[in-house]
Design a protein around this motif. Structure first.
Motif, PDB file in Angstrom:
ATOM      1  N   MET A 175       0.813  -1.147  -0.096  1.00 59.83           N
ATOM      2  CA  MET A 175      -0.185   0.049   0.135  1.00 59.83           C
ATOM      3  C   MET A 175       0.799   1.278   0.063  1.00 59.83           C
ATOM      4  O   MET A 175       1.738   1.412   0.986  1.00 59.83           O
ATOM      5  CB  MET A 175      -0.762   0.078   1.128  1.00 59.83           C
ATOM      6  N   PRO A 176       0.669   1.948  -0.884  1.00 62.26           N
ATOM      7  CA  PRO A 176       1.570   3.365  -1.145  1.00 62.26           C
ATOM      8  C   PRO A 176       0.944   4.313   0.096  1.00 62.26           C
ATOM      9  O   PRO A 176      -0.123   4.238   0.509  1.00 62.26           O
ATOM     10  CB  PRO A 176       1.362   4.050  -2.512  1.00 62.26           C
ATOM     11  N   VAL A 177       1.855   5.375   0.161  1.00 59.82           N
ATOM     12  CA  VAL A 177       1.481   6.367   0.955  1.00 59.82           C
ATOM     13  C   VAL A 177       0.502   7.411   0.514  1.00 59.82           C
ATOM     14  O   VAL A 177       1.273   8.040  -0.633  1.00 59.82           O
ATOM     15  CB  VAL A 177       2.520   6.877   1.992  1.00 59.82           C
ATOM     16  N   LEU A 178      -0.750   7.672   0.664  1.00 60.80           N
ATOM     17  CA  LEU A 178      -1.424   8.595   0.027  1.00 60.80           C
ATOM     18  C   LEU A 178      -1.153  10.014   0.801  1.00 60.80           C
ATOM     19  O   LEU A 178      -1.504   9.853   2.029  1.00 60.80           O
ATOM     20  CB  LEU A 178      -2.717   8.229  -0.336  1.00 60.80           C
TER      21      LEU A 178
ATOM     22  N   ALA B 258      -1.620   1.538  -7.676  1.00 64.01           N
ATOM     23  CA  ALA B 258      -1.001   0.570  -6.772  1.00 64.01           C
ATOM     24  C   ALA B 258      -1.782   0.539  -5.619  1.00 64.01           C
ATOM     25  O   ALA B 258      -2.018  -0.564  -4.861  1.00 64.01           O
ATOM     26  CB  ALA B 258       0.395   1.277  -6.168  1.00 64.01           C
ATOM     27  N   ALA B 259      -2.588   1.597  -5.010  1.00 66.55           N
ATOM     28  CA  ALA B 259      -3.337   1.298  -3.875  1.00 66.55           C
ATOM     29  C   ALA B 259      -4.708   0.602  -4.216  1.00 66.55           C
ATOM     30  O   ALA B 259      -5.080  -0.402  -3.302  1.00 66.55           O
ATOM     31  CB  ALA B 259      -3.972   2.669  -3.358  1.00 66.55           C
ATOM     32  N   ALA B 260      -5.104   0.414  -5.579  1.00 67.15           N
ATOM     33  CA  ALA B 260      -6.301  -0.385  -5.955  1.00 67.15           C
ATOM     34  C   ALA B 260      -5.688  -1.752  -5.727  1.00 67.15           C
ATOM     35  O   ALA B 260      -6.657  -2.599  -5.340  1.00 67.15           O
ATOM     36  CB  ALA B 260      -6.658   0.032  -7.245  1.00 67.15           C
TER      37      ALA B 260
ATOM     38  N   GLU C 133     -12.703   4.001   0.128  1.00 67.72           N
ATOM     39  CA  GLU C 133     -13.496   5.285   0.684  1.00 67.72           C
ATOM     40  C   GLU C 133     -12.680   5.730   1.798  1.00 67.72           C
ATOM     41  O   GLU C 133     -12.349   6.946   2.105  1.00 67.72           O
ATOM     42  CB  GLU C 133     -14.574   5.084   0.783  1.00 67.72           C
ATOM     43  N   GLY C 134     -11.977   4.813   2.724  1.00 69.70           N
ATOM     44  CA  GLY C 134     -11.495   5.067   3.870  1.00 69.70           C
ATOM     45  C   GLY C 134     -10.020   5.820   3.630  1.00 69.70           C
ATOM     46  O   GLY C 134      -9.553   6.492   4.227  1.00 69.70           O
ATOM     47  N   LEU C 135      -9.647   5.521   2.298  1.00 71.40           N
ATOM     48  CA  LEU C 135      -8.369   5.797   1.894  1.00 71.40           C
ATOM     49  C   LEU C 135      -8.369   7.298   1.020  1.00 71.40           C
ATOM     50  O   LEU C 135      -7.420   7.933   0.737  1.00 71.40           O
ATOM     51  CB  LEU C 135      -7.641   4.891   0.811  1.00 71.40           C
ATOM     52  N   GLY C 136      -9.643   7.853   0.996  1.00 70.91           N
ATOM     53  CA  GLY C 136     -10.005   8.975   0.190  1.00 70.91           C
ATOM     54  C   GLY C 136     -10.048   8.806  -1.028  1.00 70.91           C
ATOM     55  O   GLY C 136      -9.656   9.686  -1.958  1.00 70.91           O
TER      56      GLY C 136
END
Length: 444
Positions: A27-30, A207-209, A241-244
């Protein structure tokens, strides 16, 4: 590696964890929400300064009008206004005027001034005066070709409502109505083109997906015999949605089993229900980050009791899916139309002996973005809207399709491997900014 590939690789190296030998990236840092506003506005300023002048010249437009009303915004409106912005306040009239030196003047004619990157050409509360001000502005600059967002083919380029069109015609100086032309080519090029400042952010979104799918297709979420496919779909949605990362469609999760009615010519295979051991899992998800959207499909497998790895037949099926991706990517060439790429891919797939379908589309400010359509699931012969549009450099795609393969461990009944990965085309090659699935997600 030429300079565009090199700069893109350096951007990714600085922003994403290593992808080698992983089913999915970490998980990347958003960015936190408050920090996203400044980044989005920097990207917008860069696009308006460096991209828009070139594209207006390419489209042969002297002026571009983007006219919107509150809660009935033109689809392209939110790609042009600074953040935070949730609606076109009352009536907002954006004017882009290409000067003789090629630079573009950016003007706002609206009740509430937008501020940078726009100069306020008029502000006030009287609607009739607002339209009169627009007409006077147009007369003063005397453009020969005025682009408006009307299009028979492209939905995102057809945002000028009938009511606003009528007001515009009334506000124009005498004889100017004949100068109005469709801005559809400009709208498509504006929305399909990715600029250098966007690349690393789009890669992080992809990457997050992929990382969310890896979580969802694991024992962290799935308990065989109890978890329903709908439970997994809601986990994915809430996680994004929690990741924005607001979703642009509700996630789809389905399962296939040995003996299901799936064959070489099947269109789609899979059903909803409780997940059991031995099931093949598939998901299709889409979320957006900094206005840049993703569209991702990957596959998982639930080990049977006593199994320690995914059956060889399924591993070969996923490898066939990767082979299909390679054949499609090899046909990407600047200037080729979507249909030309599709037909060349069909020929390569047939020569390779694969049973595959190709339905690939552009990605960007929209999940199903405008640009070259490379097949549709229900129109493998091509000839669909957008299929004649040429491939341009600095564009992104959802490399989407499926491959059907027999599985010896299933009594030679078939499995359908459905894949969709974000890809970036730099003008010469197609790369996967967040990698692609080459290993099965495993529920143990």
């Amino acid at each position: 590696m030429h300079h565009r590939c090199l700069s893109f690789a350096l951007l990714l190296a600085a922003s994403l964890p290593a992808l080698a030998n992983r089913a999915s990236p970490a998980m990347p840092v958003l960015l936190p929400a408050p920090e996203r506003v400044g980044v989005e506005n920097q990207i917008l300023e860069h696009r308006l300064q460096t991209l828009l002048p070139r594209l207006m010249a390419e489209a042969g437009l002297d002026m571009w009008l983007v006219l919107s009303r509150e809660y009935a915004e033109d689809p392209v409106y939110f790609t042009l206004v600074p953040q935070p912005s949730f609606a076109a306040r009352r009536t907002t009239l954006l004017v882009f005027h290409r000067r003789a030196d090629g630079s573009v003047e950016r003007l706002a004619v609206n009740r509430y001034p937008l501020g940078p990157p726009y100069e306020s050409a008029w502000s006030g509360g009287d609607l009739d005066e607002q339209w009169q001000a627009l007409g006077a502005l147009i007369a003063e600059r005397d453009p020969a070709r005025i682009g408006i967002n009307t299009s028979r083919q492209w939905a995102i380029a057809d945002g000028l409502s009938h009511g606003l069109h009528q007001r515009l015609l009334q506000a124009l100086p005498d004889g100017y109505a004949g100068r109005l032309v469709s801005a559809e080519d400009l709208v498509v090029r504006w929305t399909e083109t990715r600029t250098a400042p966007e690349l690393a952010h789009h890669a992080k979104a992809m990457a997050a997906a992929r990382a969310v799918i890896a979580e969802a297709f694991s024992n962290r979420v799935i308990e065989p015999g109890k978890t329903h496919t709908d439970d997994v779909a809601w986990y994915i949605r809430r996680r994004l949605e929690g990741l924005g990362m607001p979703v642009w469609f509700h996630p789809d999760v389905n399962r296939q089993r040995a003996g299901d009615d799936c064959g070489r010519d099947s269109v789609f295979c899979g059903a909803e229900g409780v997940i059991e051991r031995g099931d093949v899992l598939h998901t299709d998800i889409g979320g957006c980050y900094l206005k840049l959207c993703t569209d991702t499909q990957e596959m998982g497998y639930v080990l049977r009791e006593g199994e320690t790895e995914v059956p060889e037949g399924l591993r070969r099926a996923l490898a066939a899916g990767n082979r299909w991706q390679d054949l499609l990517a090899a046909e990407f060439a600047t200037g080729r139309s979507g249909d030309q790429i599709l037909h060349a891919t069909h020929a390569a797939v047939e020569k390779a002996g694969l049973a595959a379908s190709t339905y690939t589309h552009p990605l960007g400010f929209f999940g199903h973005a405008a640009g070259p359509t490379i097949g549709m699931w229900d129109a493998q012969e091509g000839g669909t809207p957008g299929s004649e549009w040429p491939l341009h450099p600095s564009t992104a795609y959802a490399i989407e399709g499926n491959v059907r393969s027999p599985v010896p461990e299933w009594g030679d009944t078939w499995v359908q491997v459905k894949l969709e990965q974000g890809g970036f085309f730099d003008g010469e090659t197609l790369d996967y900014p967040a990698g692609r699935q080459t290993q099965w997600h495993v529920v143990r």
